[in-house]
Design a protein around this motif. Structure first.
Motif, PDB file in Angstrom:
ATOM      1  N   VAL A  28       0.829  -1.202   0.000  1.00  0.00           N
ATOM      2  CA  VAL A  28       0.000   0.000   0.000  1.00  0.00           C
ATOM      3  C   VAL A  28       0.861   1.249   0.000  1.00  0.00           C
ATOM      4  O   VAL A  28       0.634   2.185  -0.783  1.00  0.00           O
ATOM      5  CB  VAL A  28      -0.960  -0.001   1.209  1.00  0.00           C
ATOM      6  CG1 VAL A  28      -1.554   1.397   1.425  1.00  0.00           C
ATOM      7  CG2 VAL A  28      -2.075  -1.015   1.012  1.00  0.00           C
ATOM      8  N   VAL A  29       1.863   1.289   0.869  1.00  0.00           N
ATOM      9  CA  VAL A  29       2.737   2.464   0.939  1.00  0.00           C
ATOM     10  C   VAL A  29       3.489   2.655  -0.374  1.00  0.00           C
ATOM     11  O   VAL A  29       3.602   3.772  -0.889  1.00  0.00           O
ATOM     12  CB  VAL A  29       3.725   2.341   2.119  1.00  0.00           C
ATOM     13  CG1 VAL A  29       4.794   3.436   2.042  1.00  0.00           C
ATOM     14  CG2 VAL A  29       2.980   2.431   3.443  1.00  0.00           C
ATOM     15  N   GLY A  30       4.007   1.566  -0.943  1.00  0.00           N
ATOM     16  CA  GLY A  30       4.729   1.664  -2.206  1.00  0.00           C
ATOM     17  C   GLY A  30       3.856   2.208  -3.326  1.00  0.00           C
ATOM     18  O   GLY A  30       4.278   3.091  -4.087  1.00  0.00           O
ATOM     19  N   LEU A  31       2.623   1.714  -3.427  1.00  0.00           N
ATOM     20  CA  LEU A  31       1.731   2.179  -4.490  1.00  0.00           C
ATOM     21  C   LEU A  31       1.233   3.595  -4.231  1.00  0.00           C
ATOM     22  O   LEU A  31       1.070   4.380  -5.176  1.00  0.00           O
ATOM     23  CB  LEU A  31       0.555   1.219  -4.657  1.00  0.00           C
ATOM     24  CG  LEU A  31       0.749   0.173  -5.768  1.00  0.00           C
ATOM     25  CD1 LEU A  31       1.878  -0.791  -5.417  1.00  0.00           C
ATOM     26  CD2 LEU A  31      -0.543  -0.600  -6.022  1.00  0.00           C
ATOM     27  N   GLU A  32       0.986   3.929  -2.977  1.00  0.00           N
ATOM     28  CA  GLU A  32       0.552   5.291  -2.671  1.00  0.00           C
ATOM     29  C   GLU A  32       1.660   6.303  -2.978  1.00  0.00           C
ATOM     30  O   GLU A  32       1.395   7.394  -3.495  1.00  0.00           O
ATOM     31  CB  GLU A  32       0.130   5.394  -1.203  1.00  0.00           C
ATOM     32  CG  GLU A  32      -1.125   4.626  -0.851  1.00  0.00           C
ATOM     33  CD  GLU A  32      -2.398   5.267  -1.372  1.00  0.00           C
ATOM     34  OE1 GLU A  32      -2.545   5.411  -2.606  1.00  0.00           O
ATOM     35  OE2 GLU A  32      -3.242   5.627  -0.535  1.00  0.00           O
ATOM     36  N   LEU A  33       2.890   5.953  -2.659  1.00  0.00           N
ATOM     37  CA  LEU A  33       4.013   6.832  -3.007  1.00  0.00           C
ATOM     38  C   LEU A  33       4.110   6.995  -4.520  1.00  0.00           C
ATOM     39  O   LEU A  33       4.374   8.096  -5.025  1.00  0.00           O
ATOM     40  CB  LEU A  33       5.315   6.266  -2.448  1.00  0.00           C
ATOM     41  CG  LEU A  33       5.500   6.346  -0.933  1.00  0.00           C
ATOM     42  CD1 LEU A  33       6.775   5.603  -0.520  1.00  0.00           C
ATOM     43  CD2 LEU A  33       5.567   7.789  -0.463  1.00  0.00           C
ATOM     44  N   GLY A  34       3.915   5.896  -5.240  1.00  0.00           N
ATOM     45  CA  GLY A  34       3.934   5.969  -6.695  1.00  0.00           C
ATOM     46  C   GLY A  34       2.810   6.840  -7.229  1.00  0.00           C
ATOM     47  O   GLY A  34       3.000   7.616  -8.166  1.00  0.00           O
ATOM     48  N   ALA A  35       1.619   6.724  -6.632  1.00  0.00           N
ATOM     49  CA  ALA A  35       0.479   7.534  -7.055  1.00  0.00           C
ATOM     50  C   ALA A  35       0.741   9.018  -6.808  1.00  0.00           C
ATOM     51  O   ALA A  35       0.400   9.868  -7.637  1.00  0.00           O
ATOM     52  CB  ALA A  35      -0.783   7.086  -6.320  1.00  0.00           C
TER      53      ALA A  35
END
Length: 329
Positions: free
Chosen positions: A152-159
């Motif tokens: 979740v953190v990885g994808l949110e940072l990417g977003a």
């Protein structure tokens, strides 16, 4: 199918150059670290794990109640098996094949896509969250919540990175606050889905082949090369099987397309700038994309094979250079 794969229409030349240079620097660092620390088994594993992630990314899953879909990025799973730097190099190989062979994501935006999906998951989320929180021989519940949190953190940072790069480019009508309002919740849902899938794979590997996981390797003697060869063959076969069944993927717009549609009413933004750099990038991509938009049933298998060849070639070259250096010393 291009969840978080940015198109050239979102990126200005200055942002593209800055992201490209940053991605190149990280790739050089990763290559140097792999060259110094590479072991014999990691070369084939990088190839087949890259193929596995490529195939898995082709299967979009629907997000209930949204009309959107998503697919795994795979950076966290790759880092669990290969370590962060080898994972970053492997995922970059996947993104390059997707861009050049299948026109998935823009050529100008390639540097952004490498940073947003590769760096944020492999080099930020995994070292800062998964590595310190995970324990050797962890319970399934721990694997589950740590995997979900990290993904979740990885994808949110990417977003967030996608949004900032788009707004900083200044060539679209996508406002920062409104873009984030749609990007963050939808990628939260996608991150949870990826976390569930990642936890399931890691738990199975921990039960049947724990020496493949980075944190277990530190506490276990190195197994025979034959063991790794067997696992490599199995993963490669699974990747090709998944590639054959990519037709079952959801046809709903992905998280980025869905967010853009919520603001503009369309899933894509056409390139409105006649600058030579956009035209050149488009022409290059058209000439290299032999299967644009994954338009044949063989796309998954071909892409998986290409990832294996590219990753094995790069890692094999690094291993050769390392041996030459050792011989000279």
């Amino acid at each position: 199918m291009n969840d978080m794969h940015m198109a050239d229409a979102l990126v200005s030349p200055p942002v593209a150059v800055a992201a490209g240079v940053s991605a190149a620097i990280l790739l050089a660092i990763s290559a140097n670290k792999i060259k110094k620390n590479q072991t014999d088994h990691i070369v084939p594993l990088m190839g087949v794990m890259g193929a596995f992630i490529f195939a898995a990314q082709m299967i979009n899953f629907s997000i209930p109640g949204t009309g959107s879909s998503g697919h795994i990025v795979g950076g966290v799973l790759l880092a669990c098996v290969l370590g962060p730097w080898a994972a970053f190099l492997t995922l970059t190989s996947v993104l390059i094949v997707q861009c050049l062979m299948f026109a998935d994501g823009g050529l100008m935006a390639l540097g952004c896509n490498i940073l947003n999906m590769g760096a944020m998951t492999c080099l930020v989320a995994w070292p800062l969250l998964y590595k310190p929180l995970m324990k050797r021989c962890a319970s399934f519940s721990r694997i589950l919540w740590v995997s979900i949190l990290t993904c979740v953190v990885g994808l949110e940072l990417g977003a967030v990175a996608v949004t900032i790069e788009t707004v900083a480019s200044g060539i679209t009508v996508l406002p920062l606050a409104k873009f984030l309002w749609f990007m963050l919740p939808i990628h939260l849902a996608i991150g949870i889905g990826e976390g569930l899938a990642t936890a399931a794979v890691i738990y199975v590997v921990q039960q049947y082949k724990p020496e493949l996981l980075i944190q277990t390797k530190r506490h276990s003697p190195v197994r025979k090369r034959r063991s790794y060869a067997k696992v490599t063959l199995i993963v490669a076969l699974v990747a090709f099987i998944i590639g054959w069944f990519s037709w079952v993927a959801s046809s709903d717009p992905d998280g980025l397309e869905w967010s853009i549609a919520k603001i503009t009413g369309h899933t894509e933004i056409a390139t409105q700038h006649p600058a030579v750099v956009y035209q050149t990038a488009e022409q290059i991509q058209q000439s290299t994309a032999l299967m644009p938009d994954y338009n044949t049933t063989y796309s998954g298998v071909v892409g998986a094979a290409l990832v294996i060849l590219i990753t094995a070639g790069v890692s094999g070259l690094l291993r050769y250079k390392r041996r030459r250096i050792d011989e000279d010393e």
